[in-house]
Design an enzyme around this catalytic site. Structure first.
Site: not given
Length: 302
Positions: A121, A202
């Site tokens: 992420c 993400c």
């Protein structure tokens, strides 16, 4: 009588000998004809299809395998469970002996599954018309990854390949451009890889665009504008940060308040993303100034 019998036997032997000679001659002629016909068939092999782009990269297998092993053994050893031989075979079977204008996403699906891996992420960096700068930045800053920094992108970056229905099944002379046919091996591959890269993103994602190009920093026809932006998952991605970079000494055709950037923001807002935009993101501009330290633009940014 004995003389007549001898003459008859002589004639019989002569006829028999002549018959044998004719038969042998016929056999020899048949063999020669068969040989000529066989050679003729072998010589008339189907010609490779001709296209306008460069052909398959020489020693493609060695290049792909070398990059794969380098990636999973040296760069990211945590991916050591990847089977590079299977990955190569999957890539080869996606295009070999196939018409390069008839490639489908199904051809590449096994490869995508074999080579996929998680993307941490906050590390995804997308780009459009900033290829060189984006990759120089990820090389200097390990906190970000472009598609070309993933296993799939790393193996295929600046490499070309395409097949042909005739032997040996791979065309090393030419491959089709996108303008010749859209379903070519390269276009289908990068569209699928880009889609998968976007789906894996993400946290906060970054987008590096070029504000010096005349056609507009954001283009709906680009890979980012047509594929990646629509495959970002609003449930996984918390925000999109736009870095609008201008060439050092180049024109400033568009800023964060420009027409195409407004269109990009509108698309992202409709998909419920939080957005920020920054002209000449300083860490990236400092990297540009490494090559242009005395330029006025660089003095202003120090």
């Amino acid at each position: 009588m004995p003389f007549r019998q001898g003459s008859a036997r002589t004639r019989q032997r002569t006829v028999l000998l002549v018959g044998i000679l004719v038969l042998l001659a016929a056999l020899v002629l048949a063999v020669v004809l068969a040989s000529v016909l066989t050679r003729g068939k072998q010589g008339v092999s189907p010609k490779m299809l001709k296209w306008k782009d460069r052909g398959t990269t020489k020693n493609l297998q060695e290049v792909i395998l070398g990059r794969c092993y380098s990636y999973v053994m040296a760069r990211y050893p945590q991916l050591g469970d990847k089977d590079c031989l299977k990955i190569w075979e999957s890539l080869k079977h996606a295009f070999i002996y196939k018409n390069p204008c008839n490639i489908t996403s199904e051809d590449y699906q096994p490869l995508m599954e074999l080579a996929s891996h998680p993307i941490p992420c906050n590390k995804s960096l997308f780009w459009s018309k900033t290829s060189d700068l984006a990759h120089r930045y990820t090389k200097s800053n390990q906190n970000f990854l472009t598609l070309e920094d993933t296993l799939l992108g790393y193996m295929a970056d600046r490499v070309s390949w395409c097949g042909d229905p005739s032997a040996p099944g791979i065309n090393y002379e030419s491959c089709p451009k996108r303008s010749e046919c859209e379903s070519n091996p390269s276009s289908v591959f990068w569209k699928m890889a880009s889609k998968m890269f976007a789906e894996a993103a993400c946290g906060v994602v970054q987008v590096m665009l070029n504000g010096s190009v005349e056609v507009g920093a954001f283009r709906s026809s680009s890979i980012f504008g047509s594929i990646e932006i629509f495959n970002l998952n609003p449930d996984k991605v918390s925000a999109v940060h736009i870095w609008l970079m201008h060439d050092i000494g180049g024109p400033q055709s568009e800023s964060c308040s420009g027409h195409s950037i407004k269109r990009l923001k509108s698309i992202l807002e409709e998909r419920n993303f939080k957005i920020t935009c920054e002209d000449n993101y300083r860490p990236v501009q400092l990297l540009q100034c490494v090559q242009n330290p005395d330029h006025t633009d660089c003095r202003l940014c120090t």
